[in-house]
Design a protein around this motif. Structure first.
Motif, mmCIF file in Angstrom:
data_model
loop_
_atom_site.group_PDB
_atom_site.id
_atom_site.type_symbol
_atom_site.label_atom_id
_atom_site.label_comp_id
_atom_site.label_asym_id
_atom_site.label_seq_id
_atom_site.Cartn_x
_atom_site.Cartn_y
_atom_site.Cartn_z
ATOM 1 N N ALA A 40 -1.124 -7.254 -3.759
ATOM 2 C CA ALA A 40 -0.122 -7.722 -4.895
ATOM 3 C C ALA A 40 -0.861 -7.737 -6.210
ATOM 4 C CB ALA A 40 0.802 -8.534 -4.596
ATOM 5 N N LEU A 41 -0.567 -6.999 -7.191
ATOM 6 C CA LEU A 41 -1.153 -6.722 -8.573
ATOM 7 C C LEU A 41 -0.347 -7.192 -9.664
ATOM 8 C CD1 LEU A 41 -3.889 -4.335 -9.427
ATOM 9 C CD2 LEU A 41 -2.250 -5.270 -11.125
ATOM 10 N N ILE A 69 -2.132 0.071 -3.870
ATOM 11 C CA ILE A 69 -1.618 -1.081 -3.856
ATOM 12 C C ILE A 69 0.003 -1.035 -3.268
ATOM 13 C CG2 ILE A 69 -0.634 -2.749 -5.506
ATOM 14 C CD1 ILE A 69 -2.350 -1.633 -7.686
ATOM 15 N N SER A 70 0.369 -2.266 -2.757
ATOM 16 C CA SER A 70 1.561 -2.339 -2.115
ATOM 17 C C SER A 70 2.644 -2.921 -3.153
ATOM 18 C CB SER A 70 1.875 -3.471 -0.750
ATOM 19 O OG SER A 70 1.004 -2.718 0.210
ATOM 20 N N VAL A 95 2.885 -5.238 3.724
ATOM 21 C CA VAL A 95 1.314 -5.502 3.507
ATOM 22 C C VAL A 95 0.506 -4.598 4.649
ATOM 23 C CG1 VAL A 95 -0.557 -6.876 2.873
ATOM 24 C CG2 VAL A 95 1.719 -7.145 1.765
ATOM 25 N N THR A 96 0.807 -5.328 5.668
ATOM 26 C CA THR A 96 0.099 -5.167 6.897
ATOM 27 C C THR A 96 0.063 -3.570 7.329
ATOM 28 O OG1 THR A 96 1.808 -5.570 8.283
ATOM 29 C CG2 THR A 96 0.164 -7.214 8.019
ATOM 30 N N ARG A 100 -3.028 -0.823 7.224
ATOM 31 C CA ARG A 100 -3.307 0.006 8.418
ATOM 32 C C ARG A 100 -3.440 1.403 8.127
ATOM 33 N NH1 ARG A 100 -5.716 -4.036 10.586
ATOM 34 N NH2 ARG A 100 -4.472 -5.980 11.105
ATOM 35 N N LYS A 101 -2.358 1.839 7.088
ATOM 36 C CA LYS A 101 -2.400 3.433 6.856
ATOM 37 C C LYS A 101 -3.780 3.631 6.152
ATOM 38 C CE LYS A 101 2.440 3.814 6.666
ATOM 39 N NZ LYS A 101 3.526 3.768 5.669
ATOM 40 N N VAL A 102 -4.335 2.722 5.215
ATOM 41 C CA VAL A 102 -5.548 2.822 4.590
ATOM 42 C C VAL A 102 -6.683 3.024 5.359
ATOM 43 C CG1 VAL A 102 -7.099 2.339 2.672
ATOM 44 C CG2 VAL A 102 -4.758 1.877 2.563
ATOM 45 N N THR A 103 -6.751 2.121 6.449
ATOM 46 C CA THR A 103 -7.717 2.079 7.461
ATOM 47 C C THR A 103 -7.813 3.150 8.478
ATOM 48 O OG1 THR A 103 -6.440 0.681 9.174
ATOM 49 C CG2 THR A 103 -7.840 -0.580 7.575
#
Length: 222
Positions: A40-41, A69-70, A95-96, A100-103
């Motif tokens: 979160a930003l 960012i989510s 968020v999780t 996970r998609k980025v990892t």
């Protein structure tokens, strides 16, 4: 699946985003497939003008903006308040899943926190979520970014102890705005003794590279 590391700080405006950008840049330039993520930003109109956009620009990664960012809020306040004002609360499951998609795509993912460690991410009638809950949900170890100057001993020790008491591993501290004067050198010594964590790197004003062995940096990710 890639590995991750969470970057938190002793407070707002100590240079967490700047240091995060240097970390991602060093990984990329060393040939690693480096990615970035922030749950979160707040305080930005668009991703390009946000902390995430800054990290992407400085590091040179080509990651798609919508995976950085989510939750992006325009209001320049704590995420929990921005979410309430804009009626868009953070969902931990999203968020999780986004992380996970980025990892799945990137080898080493540097995750940036919001503000200091005691930062409310969501606080309403149905859910109370702090930054520490995000770290635990992502199952990450942390590095603390702190200012090298006056007051940092207290700020670092309190932050490290809070993390430990809440079951979060601290790999070490990166000091920003480091000039190497007598007080700052003493701060290094006292932090390592009182907090029992290593000073991993010292970032000088206007540094464009992270002065840290790449092997040591990579070893922080889990």
């Amino acid at each position: 699946m890639g590995k991750g590391l969470f970057i938190t700080a002793t407070g707002t405006d100590v240079g967490k985003t700047y240091v995060t950008a240097l970390i991602v840049k060093k990984l990329k330039e060393a040939g690693y497939h480096a990615g970035y993520y922030k749950a979160a930003l707040s305080g930005a109109e668009c991703i390009a003008d946000s902390d995430a956009g800054y990290v992407k620009k400085v590091s040179g990664i080509t990651q798609e903006d919508d995976t950085l960012i989510s939750y992006l809020y325009k209001e320049a306040v704590s995420p929990h308040l921005a979410a309430r004002i804009e009626d868009n609360p953070v969902e931990l499951q999203k968020v999780t899943e986004d992380f996970r998609k980025v990892t799945e795509e990137y080898e080493y993912v540097t995750v940036e926190g919001s503000g200091g460690i005691v930062c409310p991410i969501r606080w309403d009638e149905t859910c109370r979520l702090l930054l520490e809950d995000v770290i635990r949900a992502l199952e990450l170890d942390t590095v603390v970014v702190a200012d090298a100057g006056l007051g940092t001993i207290n700020a670092v020790v309190l932050t490290v102890e809070y993390l430990r008491q809440h079951g979060i591993s601290v790999k070490g501290v990166i000091l920003n705005h480091y000039t190497g004067d007598v007080m700052q050198e003493d701060n290094v010594r006292m932090i390592e003794m009182l907090a029992q964590v290593p000073i991993l790197a010292k970032v000088k004003p206007q540094d464009t590279e992270l002065s840290m062995d790449i092997g040591k940096l990579v070893s922080l990710f889990a």
